[in-house]
Design an enzyme around this catalytic site. Sequence first.
Site, PDB file in Angstrom:
ATOM      1  N   LYS A 103       0.849  -1.183   0.000  1.00  0.00           N
ATOM      2  CA  LYS A 103       0.000   0.000   0.000  1.00  0.00           C
ATOM      3  C   LYS A 103       0.891   1.241   0.000  1.00  0.00           C
ATOM      4  O   LYS A 103       1.921   1.283   0.688  1.00  0.00           O
ATOM      5  CB  LYS A 103      -0.893  -0.027   1.235  1.00  0.00           C
ATOM      6  CG  LYS A 103      -1.928   1.080   1.327  1.00  0.00           C
ATOM      7  CD  LYS A 103      -2.799   0.870   2.567  1.00  0.00           C
ATOM      8  CE  LYS A 103      -3.841   1.946   2.761  1.00  0.00           C
ATOM      9  NZ  LYS A 103      -4.668   1.701   3.967  1.00  0.00           N
ATOM     10  N   SER A 118     -10.080  -0.684   7.275  1.00  0.00           N
ATOM     11  CA  SER A 118      -9.414  -0.502   5.994  1.00  0.00           C
ATOM     12  C   SER A 118      -8.614  -1.701   5.506  1.00  0.00           C
ATOM     13  O   SER A 118      -8.097  -1.674   4.395  1.00  0.00           O
ATOM     14  CB  SER A 118      -8.517   0.736   6.033  1.00  0.00           C
ATOM     15  OG  SER A 118      -9.306   1.902   5.982  1.00  0.00           O
ATOM     16  N   SER A 132      -9.606   2.100   2.864  1.00  0.00           N
ATOM     17  CA  SER A 132      -8.433   2.793   2.345  1.00  0.00           C
ATOM     18  C   SER A 132      -7.433   1.853   1.691  1.00  0.00           C
ATOM     19  O   SER A 132      -6.693   2.251   0.813  1.00  0.00           O
ATOM     20  CB  SER A 132      -7.760   3.620   3.446  1.00  0.00           C
ATOM     21  OG  SER A 132      -7.016   2.828   4.326  1.00  0.00           O
TER      22      SER A 132
END
Length: 511
Positions: free
Chosen positions: A102, A205, A181
């Site tokens: 990420k 998330s 997210s």
Amino acid sequence: MRLPLVLLVTAALVAGPVPASASSLDLDNATIPELQRQMDRGRFTSVALTKAYLGRIKAVDGKIRSVVAVNERALAEAAASDVRRRTGRERGPLDGIPVLLKDNVDTRAMPTTAGSRALRSKPAADAHLVRQLYRGGAVILGKLNLSEWANFRSTRSTSGWSGAGGQTNNPFVLDRNPCGSSSGSGAAIAASLAQVAIGTETDGSIVCPSGANGIVGHKPTLGLVSRSGVVPISAEQDTAGPMTRHVVDSAITLSVIQGRDPADSATGAIPAGQPRDYAALLKPDALRGARIGVWRLAGADADVDRVVAAAVRTLRAQGATVVDVELPYQNEIGENEFPALIAEFKRDLHAYLAARPGGPDTVDELIAFNRQDPVELSKFGQEIFEQAAVAPPTTDPTVVRQRTTATALARRSIDETLAAHKLDAIMAPTNSPAWKTNYATGDAFVLGSSSPAAVSGYPNISVPAGFAGPLPIGVSFFAGRWSDAKVLALGAAFERAADARQAPKFIPTIG
């Protein structure tokens, strides 16, 4: 039309001839142990595996837009792994396995933007968890899009969108949202763009994009994985964790990335007896004799109710005792969590920016940048940034009370429920079916079960459980602090029995 998941690994990609019996890789179904066995037998190499995933990114990612950067050294890292394997110096079960990160996880070799066009410089060092991955021999394949600033910029935000990376799409139905997210991490793993992705969670998330994209996501106990070098929301709730297509792969990855870090005091609380090899503790019969509380969250979505009912039947068929439960204190947790996070975000983001060279230093500077930038405010605003700019310090008595109340009640909601019913864990629906991405209205959450585990800092794993038409629905297993091995084992046993995961078909729309 379904895109092929079986990618040929020809002799041109492999050092040496390839036996006919191993002339292809089914990337969707392969687990890390299976890949390791094949590489040990010389059927293919880490270079071949890495090239296969890079080819998959090139062929597929234009549809979902999850990968924002490819590591130029990925093939060199894979080649180094192959040398270690040939010379008997493997670093463990993650050696040679491609991993995507990420884009709020610091990397020296690639930019780390948190989705923002304001973060233009490269970090000075790799995050601790990245160093752990390298120590384990992993190949860092690239960086993944996320909801900008981990979905903590606007109260009307759209998950999966960032100024730096645009909109990530759900690979099951492309106009549907990937949720949470860690949206790029969920979409990329569902689409078989890497064997493992790293996501991060403050509240939902990791588990929400895992549920919405039909994969496995494990949010570890707070402090089990270092947060140093990860763009923060709040040190009171943030954690990174693995997102994979199979529970065993999450267990292996957690074993590698966990560990103490002097730069993250929360890791100092890891118990001396915490397992070091979670995969070794996965047992097919882990549900037999277990007592599982089911928090149904019934009535919000008929498809979720149906999937949960089927999951309960699976639990019982595997020998578990099922007890319906309601978790207390949920309203009070929510009322106190968000205002505490606002103050903690300002504190922790300023600390992160102060250690990062060549960029903005404060929330005020980010607000000013966004107002001048032609892209950043094109989809939604920055109301949370504006609240954080004027938030009191975390030492303010009101903020202290809010944080203390939120964390204490979240822990009580789980601990008291487990104790009252003598439970091993609690199962709940992870998500409702993915909504249609819409910038005018923002995210359209119907239900989620992430908050008790997120606010308490307890472990939570989401596992595929069923579908609403072509859209995945997951269920989550969570339990007490440091019980990561338990929830992984229960999740793996459920995964094996339910056999609910399917590969996405990249349907443009379902109306």
